[in-house]
Design an enzyme around this catalytic site. Structure first.
Site, PDB file in Angstrom:
ATOM      1  N   HIS A  76      87.351  11.096  96.596  1.00 31.47           N
ATOM      2  CA  HIS A  76      88.789  11.665  97.049  1.00 31.47           C
ATOM      3  C   HIS A  76      89.364  12.284  96.287  1.00 31.47           C
ATOM      4  O   HIS A  76      90.204  13.194  96.189  1.00 31.47           O
ATOM      5  CB  HIS A  76      89.842  10.176  97.676  1.00 31.47           C
ATOM      6  N   LYS A 123     102.296  20.318 101.221  1.00 31.34           N
ATOM      7  CA  LYS A 123     101.241  19.930 101.064  1.00 31.34           C
ATOM      8  C   LYS A 123     101.200  18.961 102.087  1.00 31.34           C
ATOM      9  O   LYS A 123     102.242  18.234 101.946  1.00 31.34           O
ATOM     10  CB  LYS A 123     100.106  19.852 100.173  1.00 31.34           C
ATOM     11  N   SER A 126      96.463  11.603 102.429  1.00 30.12           N
ATOM     12  CA  SER A 126      96.599  10.617 103.278  1.00 30.12           C
ATOM     13  C   SER A 126      96.762   9.646 102.629  1.00 30.12           C
ATOM     14  O   SER A 126      96.747  10.163 101.029  1.00 30.12           O
ATOM     15  CB  SER A 126      94.890  10.632 104.054  1.00 30.12           C
ATOM     16  N   HIS A 127      97.652   8.388 103.097  1.00 32.86           N
ATOM     17  CA  HIS A 127      97.462   7.385 102.593  1.00 32.86           C
ATOM     18  C   HIS A 127      97.184   6.677 103.274  1.00 32.86           C
ATOM     19  O   HIS A 127      98.154   5.020 103.432  1.00 32.86           O
ATOM     20  CB  HIS A 127      99.113   6.654 101.948  1.00 32.86           C
ATOM     21  N   ARG A 148     105.444  14.382  93.632  1.00 34.59           N
ATOM     22  CA  ARG A 148     105.027  14.708  93.057  1.00 34.59           C
ATOM     23  C   ARG A 148     104.022  16.278  92.942  1.00 34.59           C
ATOM     24  O   ARG A 148     104.573  16.891  92.026  1.00 34.59           O
ATOM     25  CB  ARG A 148     103.926  13.474  91.977  1.00 34.59           C
ATOM     26  N   ASP A 149     103.076  16.272  93.707  1.00 36.45           N
ATOM     27  CA  ASP A 149     102.550  17.307  94.009  1.00 36.45           C
ATOM     28  C   ASP A 149     103.479  18.593  93.544  1.00 36.45           C
ATOM     29  O   ASP A 149     102.871  19.270  93.203  1.00 36.45           O
ATOM     30  CB  ASP A 149     101.666  17.468  94.790  1.00 36.45           C
ATOM     31  N   GLN A 273     100.096  -1.698  94.633  1.00 34.69           N
ATOM     32  CA  GLN A 273     100.722  -0.447  93.948  1.00 34.69           C
ATOM     33  C   GLN A 273     102.164  -0.808  94.342  1.00 34.69           C
ATOM     34  O   GLN A 273     102.427   0.012  95.105  1.00 34.69           O
ATOM     35  CB  GLN A 273     100.346   0.953  93.831  1.00 34.69           C
ATOM     36  N   GLU A 345      96.321   3.945  88.661  1.00 38.03           N
ATOM     37  CA  GLU A 345      97.249   5.019  89.165  1.00 38.03           C
ATOM     38  C   GLU A 345      98.553   4.289  89.242  1.00 38.03           C
ATOM     39  O   GLU A 345      99.027   4.359  90.422  1.00 38.03           O
ATOM     40  CB  GLU A 345      96.344   4.433  90.039  1.00 38.03           C
ATOM     41  N   SER A 346      99.212   3.790  87.893  1.00 35.76           N
ATOM     42  CA  SER A 346     100.933   3.488  88.173  1.00 35.76           C
ATOM     43  C   SER A 346     100.850   4.522  89.328  1.00 35.76           C
ATOM     44  O   SER A 346     101.071   5.864  88.962  1.00 35.76           O
ATOM     45  CB  SER A 346     101.237   3.132  86.753  1.00 35.76           C
ATOM     46  N   SER A 577      90.831  13.206 103.943  1.00 35.57           N
ATOM     47  CA  SER A 577      90.300  11.601 103.783  1.00 35.57           C
ATOM     48  C   SER A 577      89.086  11.531 104.693  1.00 35.57           C
ATOM     49  O   SER A 577      88.976  11.156 105.997  1.00 35.57           O
ATOM     50  CB  SER A 577      91.433  10.988 104.418  1.00 35.57           C
TER      51      SER A 577
END
Ligand SMILES: Nc1ncnc2c1ncn2[C@@H]1O[C@H](COP(=O)(O)OP(=O)(O)O)[C@@H](O)[C@H]1O
Lengths: 624, 260, 87, 87
Positions: A76, A123, A126-127, A148-149, A273, A345-346, A577
């Protein structure tokens, strides 16, 4: 070998009390002990990949270096299976497609010139699997990540969208996943003040074990606010700000054990998270203030590969060198090892490059918004990314080899042998097809049945949980085909967006299915009154190691890139993904396509559907 | 052929009276979302919006204050609970609260999260708990304006029905039976939900005022119903509703006239 | 009626945004002596009749499967309430 | 580090929508023995050093003025945590 320095002062969270106990694997150690076995397989690397890391470095990697390569070379982050196909998006372009493109594929998000000094960036990402494990937090952090991107381009995020795929509406697992996903998207997006202007909800048992949660964010900026992820200017300082770094997303203790060559027990690491939308909201506001006051030279959000990604990308896109002291990272969990800090990955963190002259002004903005920060190091001209732990070097790499020159695979692909049979298996040939409704009554009943299918029915039970008014610029949202946002309050300049995808079409014919997804999204934007300008896509597929899936993937990309060329709209970014499958069963190929269009004045937007205020207006059917 | 789509009103169109004299503060807390919307509404209502900062004790001489909606401090703990301790709130409590003895105490409007802050600060009675259906809800909502003697509602007619968006998760208004009775008999319910009860609020209360009538709080969002094209649906078309604008023209003209 | 109290807290390794925000706000009240705050949940389940071991078992099941989310939370305790607690 | 536990519950006369929803859902888990559920909050405040009477007083102040809203909630207890709690 050094001990972890004393725990840093609290930020209001209780310190975890486990005594940090681990040894540090320095570059000198690596040179001195070439035979030491590192757990590359546990970190998901293949033997050939591990060998090539050794060749790149001319020695075995340190534990910390291995951590960086393993996360950055993962599918990824590296796009190692999809890269060879995705090139078509950049290759099949016409001059017109380049005309308004300010930033194309490769940056955090593409940027399109909207005119009048405005630019738009959007943009889709996927999550999927985090949302299956913990629906609320998975979906929430999905929104957080894509937003954030957008910030990292210098833009103010102005809206979100959320294409979703679930299993059967009556299945117990859908009852577990859907409410959490919907309230997670709402809980995070609503708290950020981002209107939700559209999305999709599709129920299909093919997604039972692998629901899809895709999220789109769109942001706007003045041209001069555009920022890129590069570390330029030797001597400029590197700063990490936002939330503290915890053990998020580093999964099991494998990397820890690789660093503790002694037998110390790994401490607990979170399985999921948790998002902190409040922290993200102040991060947005503080970044906008930084951009406005021109206080950052380069900026990068921390996504999947955390500090590994941010340092190596900033360094390799800039002058080429960076020197960082890792013990300066503010920690939520003081037991983290250097490798874990690099992999963490916080959420809700950003990294920026600031000139020494601007450092004080930067700190003032941080304290105004009560955002924590720490200075990690500086930009160098060494062409090396050097990371120290308490003064001892634990990483010394060419950042390009981490960020850009990872492995690239030409995965084998093949048209599935069953594809012909699948296409031949039509509804008309089936039992149901023999009894097609013929009378007016039957047809009426069929319409009612269709309308009551959960895929066709009103979605307000979901969309009413999302704020569509916040910001005061939403000109269209649900139930319309496209979401429309005003960008400039004076002129009415604005954008329209739609996301679409149809996995059944794509399953039957991936080439045509991907094109149809684009066509639908393009139409939805065009009929709202906007001129389609740019595309972002989220390609959700099964395992690339399965030649059937890889064929679906390659056909879909070929189809989408051909169609984009035909319609002359460039793909400006997106996300792949892969490995969406359970028990060897891949999801149907699901390319989701988002189209963004421009309005010179959003007051001319056209809603879809017959308006109850439009009594007496004529109805036309256009097209074939 | 009359197939023209509904037009969106122009942002620069100014209302009939332009009373630049009224300076209305809009406070931004960390996590505030609707501050820009509230400022836009003030401008459209003919006033001058002044941004105020949570960490600054000074109200900078404004004539009235709006605590806008949002999720201050993430709505963590309880909505509005942490914002209530901001320095600006200390000043606001002094200037608008019960101890204030001047003949024209500061008009304060709390919208949604701002309303929650005002109850947390005990400037308004009652409190908000989770909606009875436990979900965030975003919808067009009809309200009845039941008290037109506040600075914020002076230009409504008594019992006027208005449509404004509502969007909240912790919007169920609760208070003790005794206080409820007092609020009702003193006519301090300013806005009441009409139609299906959207969240289980006691007596369908959507907004209340304090004893002196200078502090008003409401859960729905008048600042999202000030511009045709971006508000709730109304009789003239999709998203055309601008009923909320009267809240802002009311305060501007009340301030200009010096009356309450 | 007897009451069973179930206490649930976020796992120590999990971020607790609420606790963090409260900890940052306490100094506004003049309270600076606390180094950290975590916020969890407390449930009171009322029982008709006696609290048998069986009833306690049901409460434990409720705690594990409904009142807590095992991915991010720990059940800290499941116990019969002492009669009248006060601050 | 010593921890002070603060427990807050909704006032009995205030409807508790979360508690009600849980009470309605428990039978789906096969648990029918409970006549009511109320959901409150549990806070853990960590203290550097000793828990003096003064520190406990600050915790009581925090409980009364920030961690609870007296209009809708009661502070049930403010107490030093026993060492290790388990379910
Ligand atoms: N998950 C979602 N989030 C936000 N909006 C959604 C979502 N799902 C559907 N919508 C919106 O609801 C409306 C109806 O959706 P849908 O029934 O899928 O419409 P269509 O079939 O015309 O694409 C559209 O405006 C769409 O954008």
């Amino acid at each position: 070998m050094t001990q972890n320095p004393a725990a840093q002062p609290g930020n209001g969270e209780p310190e975890l009390t486990d005594e940090p106990q681990f040894s540090i694997d320095t570059v000198d150690d690596a040179a001195a002990t070439p035979q030491t076995e590192l757990p590359w397989a546990e970190l998901g690397l293949k033997e050939n990949e591990y060998t090539s890391i050794g060749e790149i470095l001319g020695r075995r990697p340190t534990a910390a270096e291995l951590a960086m390569y393993s996360v950055m070379w993962a599918e990824h982050c590296s796009y190692k299976s999809s890269k060879v196909h995705l090139r078509q998006f950049g290759d099949k372009v016409t001059d017109r497609m380049k005309q308004d493109l300010m930033v194309g594929i490769g940056e955090n998000a593409g940027v399109t010139d909207l005119g009048d000094g405005w630019a738009v960036t959007f943009k889709i990402e996927s999550h999927n699997s985090p949302s299956f494990v913990e629906p609320y937090q998975g979906a929430a952090t999905g929104i957080g990540g894509i937003v954030r991107d957008i910030i990292s381009m210098g833009a103010r995020p102005v809206a979100v969208m959320d294409p979703l795929r679930f299993g059967d509406i009556d299945h117990a697992d859908t009852h577990r996943v859907l409410p959490g996903v919907v309230s997670g998207i709402g809980g995070y997006g609503n708290s950020l003040g981002l209107p939700n202007i559209g999305g999709e909800v599709v129920f299909d048992s093919a997604y039972q074990g692998n629901p899809l949660v895709n999220a789109l964010a769109v942001g706007v900026m003045r041209h001069e606010d555009l920022r890129l992820a590069n570390a330029s200017g030797v001597g400029n300082r590197v700063v990490l700000f936002g939330a503290r770094t915890g053990g998020d997303g580093i999964g099991g203790a494998s990397i820890l054990s690789s660093e503790s060559f002694d037998e110390s027990k790994p401490s607990k690491r979170p399985a999921v998270q948790v998002g902190d939308p409040f922290a993200e909201k102040v991060l947005i506001e503080s970044c906008l203030e930084l951009f406005h006051n021109e206080l950052v030279e380069g900026i990068q959000d921390l996504g999947a590969a955390g500090i590994s990604c941010a340092t190596s990308e900033l360094a390799s896109n800039g002058e080429g060198g960076m020197h960082v002291e890792l013990t300066n990272v503010l920690l939520r969990d003081p037991t983290l090892t250097p490798g874990e800090i690099l992999m963490s990955e916080s959420q809700e963190r950003m990294m920026a490059v600031v000139t020494p002259e601007n450092a004080a002004a930067f700190e003032a903005v941080m304290s105004r918004w009560n955002v924590e920060y720490s200075w990690l190091g500086e930009v160098t001209d060494t062409e090396r990314l050097v990371i120290d732990w308490d003064g001892e070097t634990i990483v010394d790499v060419d950042p390009r080899t981490v960020a850009h020159d990872g492995p690239v695979y030409e995965r084998p692909y093949q048209r599935p042998s069953a594809q012909d049979a699948l296409q031949a298996d039509s509804f008309r040939a089936s039992a149901g097809g023999e009894n097609l409704p013929a009378t007016a009554e039957d047809l009426g009943a069929a319409v009612v049945e269709l309308m009551s299918s959960p895929n066709m029915a009103d979605k307000s039970w979901i969309t009413n949980q999302f704020d569509r008014f916040v910001g005061g610029n939403t000109a269209l949202s649900q139930p319309d085909d496209a979401g429309v946002i005003r960008v400039d309050e004076e002129s009415g300049l604005g954008v329209g967006l739609s996301t679409d995808g149809n996995s059944r079409y794509t399953y039957l014919d991936p080439y045509a299915g991907a094109q149809l997804a684009l066509a639908e999204s393009y139409r939805n934007v065009a009929t709202s009154g906007a001129v389609p300008m740019a595309v972002s896509d989220c390609l959700n597929f099964g395992s690339p190691e399965d030649p059937d899936v890889m064929w679906q993937f390659s056909e879909a990309v070929r189809g989408l890139s051909d169609a984009c060329q035909q319609l002359e709209v460039p793909v400006t970014g997106g996300n792949v993904s892969l490995y969406n499958q359970t028990a060897g069963q891949p999801i149907p190929p699901t390319p989701i396509v988002a189209v963004m269009g421009r309005f010179d004045d959003v007051s001319r937007r056209t809603p879809s559907g017959f308006q109850r205020w439009a009594d007496g207006q004529a109805i036309y059917l256009l097209g074939t | 052929m009359s197939t023209e789509s509904p037009l969106i009103g122009s942002f620069s169109a100014s209302p009939a009276q332009q009373l630049d004299g009224a300076r209305i503060g809009v406070v931004t807390f960390p996590g505030t979302l609707d501050d820009r919307d509230a400022a836009r509404a003030v401008t459209l209502g003919g006033g001058t919006a002044v941004s105020l900062w949570h960490g600054d004790e000074s109200l900078h001489g404004v004539d009235a204050v709006i605590l806008p909606g949002g999720f201050s401090y993430g709505d963590y703990l309880r909505a509005g609970a942490l914002a209530r301790f901001a320095p600006v709130m200390n000043t606001l409590i002094k200037e608008a609260g019960a101890q204030q003895t001047s003949s024209s105490p500061l008009p304060v409007l709390g919208i949604c999260n701002g309303f929650q802050m005002l109850t947390e600060a005990h400037l308004l009675p009652g409190s908000m708990i989770n909606n009875d259906h436990l979900k965030f809800i975003c919808k067009d909502q009809v309200l009845r304006v039941e008290n037109t003697s506040t600075a914020w509602t002076a230009q409504f007619t008594a019992d006027e029905l208005i449509a404004v968006p509502m969007k909240n998760q912790e919007g169920q208004y609760v208070t003790s039976a005794q206080e409820l009775e007092q609020i009702e008999t003193e006519g301090r319910v300013v806005f009441r939900y009409v139609g299906d009860d959207p969240n289980g609020s006691r007596n369908r209360i959507a907004g209340v005022t304090n004893e002196r009538g200078n502090v008003v709080g409401l859960m729905p969002h008048p600042e999202h119903a000030v511009e045709a094209g971006y508000g709730p649906d109304d009789a003239t078309g999709m998203r055309n509703g601008t009923d909320g604008l009267t809240v802002f023209t009311s305060v501007v003209s009340s301030l200009a006239g010096g009356q309450q | 009626m007897p009451t069973i109290v179930v206490e649930v807290m976020p796992k120590p390794e999990i971020l607790d945004p609420q606790g963090k925000a409260i900890a940052n706000a306490l100094p506004h009240l003049g309270l600076t002596g606390f180094t950290g705050v975590r916020q969890g949940k407390r449930f009171e389940l009322t029982v008709e009749g006696e609290v048998t071991e069986e009833v306690l078992d049901s409460a434990r099941k409720a705690a594990a499967e409904m009142l807590s989310n095992p991915v991010i939370e720990d059940v800290v305790s499941v116990a019969v309430a002492e009669d009248q607690q006060t601050a």
